[in-house]
Design a protein around this motif. Sequence first.
Motif, mmCIF file in Angstrom:
data_model
loop_
_atom_site.group_PDB
_atom_site.id
_atom_site.type_symbol
_atom_site.label_atom_id
_atom_site.label_comp_id
_atom_site.label_asym_id
_atom_site.label_seq_id
_atom_site.Cartn_x
_atom_site.Cartn_y
_atom_site.Cartn_z
ATOM 1 N N GLN A 41 0.830 -1.200 0.000
ATOM 2 C CA GLN A 41 0.000 0.000 0.000
ATOM 3 C C GLN A 41 0.866 1.252 0.000
ATOM 4 O OE1 GLN A 41 -2.491 -0.643 3.424
ATOM 5 N NE2 GLN A 41 -4.202 -1.349 2.169
ATOM 6 N N LYS A 42 1.963 1.229 0.747
ATOM 7 C CA LYS A 42 2.871 2.375 0.768
ATOM 8 C C LYS A 42 3.461 2.625 -0.622
ATOM 9 C CE LYS A 42 4.211 1.774 5.573
ATOM 10 N NZ LYS A 42 5.267 1.333 6.478
ATOM 11 N N VAL A 43 3.829 1.556 -1.309
ATOM 12 C CA VAL A 43 4.429 1.680 -2.639
ATOM 13 C C VAL A 43 3.417 2.241 -3.636
ATOM 14 C CG1 VAL A 43 5.345 0.371 -4.594
ATOM 15 C CG2 VAL A 43 6.133 -0.142 -2.283
ATOM 16 N N PHE A 44 2.211 1.679 -3.654
ATOM 17 C CA PHE A 44 1.239 2.063 -4.669
ATOM 18 C C PHE A 44 0.556 3.391 -4.379
ATOM 19 C CE2 PHE A 44 1.364 -2.577 -5.543
ATOM 20 C CZ PHE A 44 1.787 -2.469 -6.844
ATOM 21 N N GLN A 45 0.536 3.841 -3.132
ATOM 22 C CA GLN A 45 -0.119 5.107 -2.802
ATOM 23 C C GLN A 45 0.858 6.283 -2.791
ATOM 24 O OE1 GLN A 45 -2.197 4.365 0.849
ATOM 25 N NE2 GLN A 45 -3.803 3.179 -0.167
ATOM 26 N N ARG A 46 2.137 6.024 -3.050
ATOM 27 C CA ARG A 46 3.130 7.092 -3.106
ATOM 28 C C ARG A 46 2.802 8.036 -4.261
ATOM 29 N NH1 ARG A 46 8.212 4.641 -4.664
ATOM 30 N NH2 ARG A 46 7.683 3.238 -2.977
ATOM 31 N N SER A 47 2.899 9.330 -4.010
ATOM 32 C CA SER A 47 2.586 10.335 -5.028
ATOM 33 C C SER A 47 3.871 10.708 -5.767
ATOM 34 C CB SER A 47 1.965 11.566 -4.370
ATOM 35 O OG SER A 47 1.722 12.536 -5.351
ATOM 36 N N ASP A 48 4.217 9.930 -6.793
ATOM 37 C CA ASP A 48 5.444 10.186 -7.541
ATOM 38 C C ASP A 48 5.190 10.398 -9.033
ATOM 39 O OD1 ASP A 48 4.767 7.613 -8.152
ATOM 40 O OD2 ASP A 48 6.610 6.702 -7.420
ATOM 41 N N GLY A 49 3.927 10.482 -9.432
ATOM 42 C CA GLY A 49 3.601 10.762 -10.817
ATOM 43 C C GLY A 49 3.617 9.555 -11.745
ATOM 44 N N LEU A 50 3.972 8.382 -11.244
ATOM 45 C CA LEU A 50 3.997 7.187 -12.076
ATOM 46 C C LEU A 50 2.634 6.510 -12.087
ATOM 47 C CD1 LEU A 50 7.361 5.471 -11.033
ATOM 48 C CD2 LEU A 50 6.836 6.523 -13.212
ATOM 49 N N PRO A 51 2.241 5.937 -13.222
ATOM 50 C CA PRO A 51 1.002 5.153 -13.231
ATOM 51 C C PRO A 51 1.177 3.897 -12.376
ATOM 52 C CG PRO A 51 2.060 5.097 -15.383
ATOM 53 C CD PRO A 51 2.862 6.012 -14.528
ATOM 54 N N VAL A 52 0.074 3.350 -11.915
ATOM 55 C CA VAL A 52 0.119 2.236 -10.972
ATOM 56 C C VAL A 52 0.800 0.999 -11.569
ATOM 57 C CG1 VAL A 52 -2.142 1.273 -11.520
ATOM 58 C CG2 VAL A 52 -1.243 1.040 -9.219
ATOM 59 N N HIS A 53 0.716 0.820 -12.893
ATOM 60 C CA HIS A 53 1.312 -0.372 -13.497
ATOM 61 C C HIS A 53 2.831 -0.249 -13.675
ATOM 62 C CE1 HIS A 53 0.064 2.198 -16.869
ATOM 63 N NE2 HIS A 53 1.142 1.768 -17.470
ATOM 64 N N LEU A 54 3.425 0.871 -13.283
ATOM 65 C CA LEU A 54 4.879 1.028 -13.360
ATOM 66 C C LEU A 54 5.523 1.347 -12.008
ATOM 67 C CD1 LEU A 54 5.148 3.133 -16.641
ATOM 68 C CD2 LEU A 54 5.522 0.697 -16.356
ATOM 69 N N LYS A 55 4.778 1.236 -10.925
ATOM 70 C CA LYS A 55 5.255 1.655 -9.607
ATOM 71 C C LYS A 55 6.358 0.769 -9.030
ATOM 72 C CE LYS A 55 2.257 4.945 -8.120
ATOM 73 N NZ LYS A 55 2.492 6.106 -7.360
ATOM 74 N N ARG A 56 6.470 -0.484 -9.448
ATOM 75 C CA ARG A 56 7.417 -1.385 -8.800
ATOM 76 C C ARG A 56 8.759 -1.463 -9.498
ATOM 77 N NH1 ARG A 56 4.447 -6.662 -6.864
ATOM 78 N NH2 ARG A 56 6.342 -6.866 -5.656
ATOM 79 N N GLY A 57 9.038 -0.530 -10.389
ATOM 80 C CA GLY A 57 10.382 -0.408 -10.923
ATOM 81 C C GLY A 57 10.653 -1.164 -12.205
ATOM 82 N N VAL A 58 11.889 -1.684 -12.305
ATOM 83 C CA VAL A 58 12.402 -2.281 -13.538
ATOM 84 C C VAL A 58 11.568 -3.471 -14.031
ATOM 85 C CG1 VAL A 58 14.405 -3.431 -14.564
ATOM 86 C CG2 VAL A 58 14.736 -1.462 -13.089
ATOM 87 N N ARG A 65 6.991 -2.654 -21.502
ATOM 88 C CA ARG A 65 7.599 -2.445 -22.820
ATOM 89 C C ARG A 65 7.500 -3.684 -23.696
ATOM 90 N NH1 ARG A 65 12.736 1.063 -20.617
ATOM 91 N NH2 ARG A 65 11.526 2.953 -20.241
ATOM 92 N N THR A 66 7.636 -4.862 -23.105
ATOM 93 C CA THR A 66 7.476 -6.106 -23.871
ATOM 94 C C THR A 66 6.050 -6.225 -24.388
ATOM 95 O OG1 THR A 66 9.166 -7.172 -22.525
ATOM 96 C CG2 THR A 66 7.698 -8.611 -23.771
ATOM 97 N N THR A 67 5.086 -5.913 -23.540
ATOM 98 C CA THR A 67 3.681 -5.976 -23.953
ATOM 99 C C THR A 67 3.399 -4.987 -25.082
ATOM 100 O OG1 THR A 67 3.056 -6.612 -21.711
ATOM 101 C CG2 THR A 67 1.305 -5.787 -23.131
ATOM 102 N N MET A 68 3.920 -3.776 -24.961
ATOM 103 C CA MET A 68 3.704 -2.777 -26.008
ATOM 104 C C MET A 68 4.366 -3.203 -27.322
ATOM 105 S SD MET A 68 1.761 -0.328 -25.150
ATOM 106 C CE MET A 68 0.765 -1.479 -24.275
ATOM 107 N N ALA A 69 5.573 -3.755 -27.247
ATOM 108 C CA ALA A 69 6.270 -4.203 -28.458
ATOM 109 C C ALA A 69 5.496 -5.334 -29.143
ATOM 110 C CB ALA A 69 7.689 -4.653 -28.119
ATOM 111 N N LEU A 70 5.006 -6.286 -28.369
ATOM 112 C CA LEU A 70 4.228 -7.385 -28.954
ATOM 113 C C LEU A 70 2.915 -6.879 -29.545
ATOM 114 C CD1 LEU A 70 4.825 -10.166 -26.295
ATOM 115 C CD2 LEU A 70 5.635 -10.147 -28.647
ATOM 116 N N THR A 71 2.298 -5.909 -28.895
ATOM 117 C CA THR A 71 1.045 -5.357 -29.413
ATOM 118 C C THR A 71 1.265 -4.620 -30.720
ATOM 119 O OG1 THR A 71 0.225 -5.125 -27.157
ATOM 120 C CG2 THR A 71 -0.884 -3.829 -28.849
#
Length: 91
Positions: A41-58, A65-71
Amino acid sequence: QGLKPLVSTESPAPIFGTSKPPSDLPAAEAFLGKNKVPDLQKVFQRSDGLPVHLKRGVPDKLLYRTTMALTIGGTIYCLVALYIASQPKNK
């Protein structure tokens, strides 16, 4: 002889539960592990401007990026296949 039912028509014996866990099972905390929800909850509720699907880093960035490339690749492949299929056949 007639037809015999596949399922028994008799009611099964009632099963009564107990509030005491069996002694051969490990403790619930050892089985379930540590509760990670407050940390996540601390990680996902942090106000850092990142969308929720990119909050956990690399790993999230790599998966995104793999999903976008395949799409995009799949879309291009489908458009090329449709273009080739729509061309008249030369005999």
